[in-house]
Write a protein that holds these residues in place. Structure first.
Motif, PDB file in Angstrom:
ATOM      1  N   THR A   1       0.855  -1.184   0.000  1.00 12.98           N
ATOM      2  CA  THR A   1       0.000   0.000   0.000  1.00 12.98           C
ATOM      3  C   THR A   1       0.892   1.234   0.000  1.00 12.98           C
ATOM      4  O   THR A   1       1.894   1.292   0.694  1.00 12.98           O
TER       5      THR A   1
ATOM      6  N   LYS B   1      -2.770   4.072  -3.089  1.00 14.39           N
ATOM      7  CA  LYS B   1      -2.761   2.987  -4.064  1.00 14.39           C
ATOM      8  C   LYS B   1      -2.477   1.664  -3.374  1.00 14.39           C
ATOM      9  O   LYS B   1      -1.885   1.617  -2.307  1.00 14.39           O
ATOM     10  N   GLN B   2      -2.933   0.615  -4.012  1.00 11.63           N
ATOM     11  CA  GLN B   2      -2.661  -0.726  -3.492  1.00 11.63           C
ATOM     12  C   GLN B   2      -2.211  -1.616  -4.647  1.00 11.63           C
ATOM     13  O   GLN B   2      -2.836  -1.628  -5.700  1.00 11.63           O
ATOM     14  N   PHE B   3      -1.131  -2.350  -4.438  1.00 13.68           N
ATOM     15  CA  PHE B   3      -0.647  -3.307  -5.434  1.00 13.68           C
ATOM     16  C   PHE B   3      -0.729  -4.696  -4.824  1.00 13.68           C
ATOM     17  O   PHE B   3      -0.163  -4.937  -3.757  1.00 13.68           O
ATOM     18  N   VAL B   4      -1.430  -5.597  -5.486  1.00 14.93           N
ATOM     19  CA  VAL B   4      -1.506  -6.986  -5.037  1.00 14.93           C
ATOM     20  C   VAL B   4      -0.603  -7.806  -5.950  1.00 14.93           C
ATOM     21  O   VAL B   4      -0.857  -7.913  -7.151  1.00 14.93           O
ATOM     22  N   ILE B   5       0.470  -8.328  -5.371  1.00 11.09           N
ATOM     23  CA  ILE B   5       1.512  -9.004  -6.155  1.00 11.09           C
ATOM     24  C   ILE B   5       1.507 -10.488  -5.826  1.00 11.09           C
ATOM     25  O   ILE B   5       1.692 -10.877  -4.668  1.00 11.09           O
ATOM     26  N   ASP B   6       1.277 -11.318  -6.842  1.00  7.92           N
ATOM     27  CA  ASP B   6       1.311 -12.771  -6.653  1.00  7.92           C
ATOM     28  C   ASP B   6       2.632 -13.313  -7.152  1.00  7.92           C
ATOM     29  O   ASP B   6       3.054 -13.021  -8.279  1.00  7.92           O
ATOM     30  N   LEU B   7       3.292 -14.096  -6.323  1.00 10.62           N
ATOM     31  CA  LEU B   7       4.570 -14.703  -6.687  1.00 10.62           C
ATOM     32  C   LEU B   7       4.422 -16.214  -6.757  1.00 10.62           C
ATOM     33  O   LEU B   7       3.695 -16.809  -5.960  1.00 10.62           O
TER      34      LEU B   7
ATOM     35  N   LEU C   1       7.234   1.535  -6.965  1.00  7.89           N
ATOM     36  CA  LEU C   1       5.807   1.651  -6.656  1.00  7.89           C
ATOM     37  C   LEU C   1       5.488   2.943  -5.912  1.00  7.89           C
ATOM     38  O   LEU C   1       4.427   3.522  -6.090  1.00  7.89           O
TER      39      LEU C   1
ATOM     40  N   ARG D   1       2.731  -6.022   3.106  1.00  8.40           N
ATOM     41  CA  ARG D   1       2.011  -6.968   3.965  1.00  8.40           C
ATOM     42  C   ARG D   1       1.979  -8.304   3.213  1.00  8.40           C
ATOM     43  O   ARG D   1       1.613  -8.356   2.039  1.00  8.40           O
TER      44      ARG D   1
END
Lengths: 81, 81
Positions: free
Chosen positions: B7, B41-47, B67, B78
């Motif tokens: 975030t 802003k929010q970035f949802v990052i899948d690894l 970012l 988080r």
């Protein structure tokens, strides 16, 4: 005082070119194995006094009408304190 | 698979006209006692795979450079699962 965090994300079936650009940049800059990135918005709302059920109802309604576009976006409310 | 949520919010001392506009709209539309709204802003990052310490280091570095704009923004990482 109550703090409510509303997060707004594009629905999973909606293309997210900003997220795709961030994904490409993260990979290019050295982070391996990035499978997906989605970008969304976050609103941090501070209220005077407690969040009673009436205000929660109004806020939930407004989150779905004002903060998110229900055609293409999902939203979530989270109460922090 | 690991999911990391980054975030990004304007620093508290930076004016947030979008947040102020949302605050005005929420009040006008019937939500009482809104003392402050900040938009971020929010970035949802899948690894793929687990988040090992090396990838966490790279991601933390990139969050602060790519970012977020460190001059005017703060960021938080988080880990969700």
């Amino acid at each position: 005082m109550a703090r409510i965090v509303v997060t707004v994300m594009l629905k999973p079936e909606i293309l997210d070119p900003q997220g795709a650009a961030v994904r490409g940049a993260l990979t290019r800059l050295g982070l391996s194995g990035v499978s997906d990135v989605r970008q969304g918005k976050q609103f941090v709302i501070d209220l005077d006094g407690a969040l009673d059920s009436e205000r929660e109802m109004v806020l939930t309604k407004l989150a779905g009408e004002l903060l998110a576009n229900p055609v293409i976006e999902d939203y979530q409310l989270r109460v922090e304190d």
